[in-house]
Design an enzyme around this catalytic site. Structure first.
Site, mmCIF file in Angstrom:
data_model
loop_
_atom_site.group_PDB
_atom_site.id
_atom_site.type_symbol
_atom_site.label_atom_id
_atom_site.label_comp_id
_atom_site.label_asym_id
_atom_site.label_seq_id
_atom_site.Cartn_x
_atom_site.Cartn_y
_atom_site.Cartn_z
ATOM 1 N N TYR A 189 3.813 18.782 10.915
ATOM 2 C CA TYR A 189 4.807 17.775 11.296
ATOM 3 C C TYR A 189 6.211 18.338 11.402
ATOM 4 O O TYR A 189 7.164 17.584 11.561
ATOM 5 C CB TYR A 189 4.843 16.651 10.251
ATOM 6 C CG TYR A 189 3.518 16.044 9.903
ATOM 7 C CD1 TYR A 189 2.787 15.338 10.857
ATOM 8 C CD2 TYR A 189 2.988 16.166 8.621
ATOM 9 C CE1 TYR A 189 1.573 14.760 10.522
ATOM 10 C CE2 TYR A 189 1.779 15.589 8.280
ATOM 11 C CZ TYR A 189 1.071 14.891 9.228
ATOM 12 O OH TYR A 189 -0.122 14.324 8.898
ATOM 13 N N TYR A 216 0.058 14.073 0.551
ATOM 14 C CA TYR A 216 -0.354 14.825 1.742
ATOM 15 C C TYR A 216 -0.183 16.330 1.517
ATOM 16 O O TYR A 216 0.074 17.075 2.459
ATOM 17 C CB TYR A 216 0.392 14.331 2.990
ATOM 18 C CG TYR A 216 0.219 12.846 3.166
ATOM 19 C CD1 TYR A 216 -0.978 12.333 3.645
ATOM 20 C CD2 TYR A 216 1.217 11.954 2.774
ATOM 21 C CE1 TYR A 216 -1.164 10.967 3.753
ATOM 22 C CE2 TYR A 216 1.029 10.584 2.882
ATOM 23 C CZ TYR A 216 -0.164 10.099 3.376
ATOM 24 O OH TYR A 216 -0.358 8.741 3.479
ATOM 25 N N GLU A 230 0.811 -1.227 0.000
ATOM 26 C CA GLU A 230 0.000 0.000 0.000
ATOM 27 C C GLU A 230 0.841 1.272 0.000
ATOM 28 O O GLU A 230 0.763 2.080 0.919
ATOM 29 C CB GLU A 230 -0.895 0.026 1.243
ATOM 30 C CG GLU A 230 -1.913 -1.080 1.326
ATOM 31 C CD GLU A 230 -2.664 -1.082 2.654
ATOM 32 O OE1 GLU A 230 -2.173 -0.498 3.642
ATOM 33 O OE2 GLU A 230 -3.741 -1.686 2.696
ATOM 34 N N CYS A 286 -2.355 34.958 8.060
ATOM 35 C CA CYS A 286 -2.107 35.712 9.274
ATOM 36 C C CYS A 286 -1.846 34.758 10.427
ATOM 37 O O CYS A 286 -2.662 34.622 11.336
ATOM 38 C CB CYS A 286 -3.288 36.618 9.548
ATOM 39 S SG CYS A 286 -3.226 38.028 8.457
#
Lengths: 380, 380
Positions: A283, A337, A241, A308
């Site tokens: 992350y 992502y 996968e 902002c």
């Protein structure tokens, strides 16, 4: 099918910025690399749609016999639009409504996340893989590490005995952006032993192969060597996968420089922000930045978006040759992502998506409009 | 206009889950609190749309003479739909295209983020406030702290002298979720001195007032005491830009429990995830969880979403009375940076939004459909 150089200037001219640009050649090439790692075994690649759900990219994969790893009705729809087969339904939050939807639309394989979930599927003939938690530390970012006992996914491997006769195979996924072979070897070896012990002949190996964001990545030659060894003792079908591994390096976030702001610190302000690509903020992820038209000396700077919010960064403390306002830059390895986690934060419309194939750039998702953004509002 | 108790069960029955539910009474009440802090001064409240852009909520504010602090064309459109005045345009990434759009659509005030940006506005008559960076530590999360010299916003206060005659006022915003009065007092005092020194009579104080996510929050009585003192020496107009303070405590993310998963650790799996509310994953933010129909003993558990990612958490290590599958829970204080940061991650459609006013629940944004999600795709 050769590696065409992407003309980002042309893309910007035709479709504006910010825009995700995907290189079809790289997608095909990466699928080839995965194939090489498992050559000689009976295996199927299932692309993890959570990395990227653009149906045009998925169709390109389907044309190479890549199936789908989906986690929601929305992903199922995209996989069908693209004609991907087989489709595996994965996830720890399946609902009865979703079950109806999936059965109606059709799918091929199930990953069962918990013993409780097994009951939900007693009445169906769809092959069931049980996700097991091998208690292996993938040594990646805590948010995307999934194989430890205290994570929310899967059944402790010790509990397998209780349910082995109700299932058709096993599934494991130890985490994302894993850069060493050892955790895979540990997990796969345990799973192969378990398959032999309980007479199971389907093994889904998950994904998580780490890509080269910043010099560290999974060595696929070593993976090949390891798989040859570990699966020589396995008799059955393997599923793999990959998500990020296939589309990550194939994608670029193309942005325009709005201004270069000099002060105590130097900032390159671009029209792409954390709304388009949240990985650096979420992350603390590293993405290489390529200045397409450098015009000044290399200095230390931050590349920031127009939002902002101080967290609206694409890159921090990089040594980059300064661009001028109006010129272009690209954020590399943004094909996984990236768009799939994009939001309308600061009421910014979602970016466009473009594929670059032999024939040049083709728009595959129109830029969202402000009207689109508010189309579901009921009110003034 | 009294505080009606929200019937979450009814909302779920009528509109499904996950759904953002807003309490109109609380919004009005919070506007009243801001007013009290500045009572006696010449001031205007500008709601910061980045916290929440739902035009129905904005209309409710406009009806109370609240104006808008906007950072993008998308926010400008929402402020106009709601009839908010005045509108201030804020931000560090304004483009020429956006300038045209804003001038065409109309707005009232400008916050200028850099000396470079001043040039962009030489030809307009719109009052210009210069955002200054007072070099004050707001002592909040690094992502949402904005007032230090190394942040991307504003001009160092020392540079004011050079440009004072080209501007009409000053603007400061030291950060978000600030819970002590001292950094405000430090910043505001400096700004008042600067206004007096350069003869400026408009002062935008920004926002950032911390709300009670977890016991710590800004004491508005102390703020009142401080403003009375600091602004007694200021002659002019004040602007205040609260966002979170007004809608944060008024909003709830209503979710359904999909299952309770017991193992080494206990997980409450809900149909709302980080796609709906990213603050816990992004900022490690604390939101209180209310179990609406507790059915078991209180135990330590994580509340997680249905996404295939370990970071998909709404709450970690909470002592909660366990619910059963199918029952409801709410995530509290979700009315700011909730829907406005939501994404389609895992191809999940955006949630619905509902307002609860005297007359009960009213749908103010329809749940996104899967078709909506792919409506801009050009391809299979």
């Amino acid at each position: 099918m050769r590696n065409m150089k992407i003309d980002f200037g042309l893309v910007a001219k035709l479709f504006g910025t910010p825009t995700y640009v995907y290189d079809a050649f790289t997608i095909r090439e990466r699928i080839g690399v995965v194939r090489k790692v498992f050559k000689g075994f009976d295996f199927t690649i299932l692309f993890a749609l959570k990395a990227n759900n653009n149906p045009v990219l998925l169709r390109l994969m389907a044309d190479m016999d890549v199936g789908a790893d989906v986690v929601s009705p929305g992903e199922l729809v995209a996989s069908h639009r693209a004609g991907m087969r087989p489709v595996l339904w994965n996830g720890n939050g399946k609902t009865e409504e979703q079950k109806c939807f999936f059965l109606e639309q059709g799918f091929d394989l199930l990953s069962i996340d918990s013993i409780e979930e097994l009951e939900m599927w007693q009445d169906t003939a769809i092959p069931r893989l049980l996700r097991v938690n091998p208690n292996v530390d993938a040594r990646t970012h805590p948010h995307i590490s999934t194989g430890l006992k205290h994570h929310k996914f899967g059944v402790d491997i010790e509990e397998l005995e209780k349910v082995a006769e109700k299932i058709d195979g096993l599934h494991v996924h130890i985490g994302s952006q894993v850069t060493s072979v050892e955790p895979y070897e540990a997990a796969y070896s345990r799973l192969v032993r378990a398959c032999r012990e309980f007479g199971l002949h389907t093994l889904d190996l998950g994904g998580g192969w780490g890509i080269d964001y910043n010099g560290e990545y999974l060595d696929t030659d070593k993976m090949r060597e390891m798989t040859s060894r570990v699966f020589s003792r396995f008799d059955g079908k393997l599923l793999i996968e990959p998500g990020r591994f296939i589309t990550g390096p194939a994608g670029f976030l193309l942005a325009k420089v709005l201004r270069v702001k000099k002060g105590e610190k130097t900032f390159i302000v671009t029209d792409a922000g954390m709304n388009d690509l949240i990985r650096p903020a979420l992350y603390n992820a590293h993405h290489r930045i390529r200045i397409l038209e450098p015009a000044g000396p290399a200095v230390s700077c931050d590349v920031v978006g127009p939002l902002c919010e101080t967290g609206d960064k694409l890159a921090a403390d990089r040594i980059l040759e300064l661009p001028t306002a109006g010129s272009l830059l690209v954020v590399e390895d943004a094909g996984a992502y990236g768009f799939s986690m994009a939001s309308n934060y600061n009421s910014m419309p979602l970016p466009a998506e473009v594929i670059w194939d032999d024939s040049g750039p083709v728009l595959i998702r129109k830029r969202q409009t402000i009207e689109d953004m508010y189309s579901n509002v009921i009110g003034p």
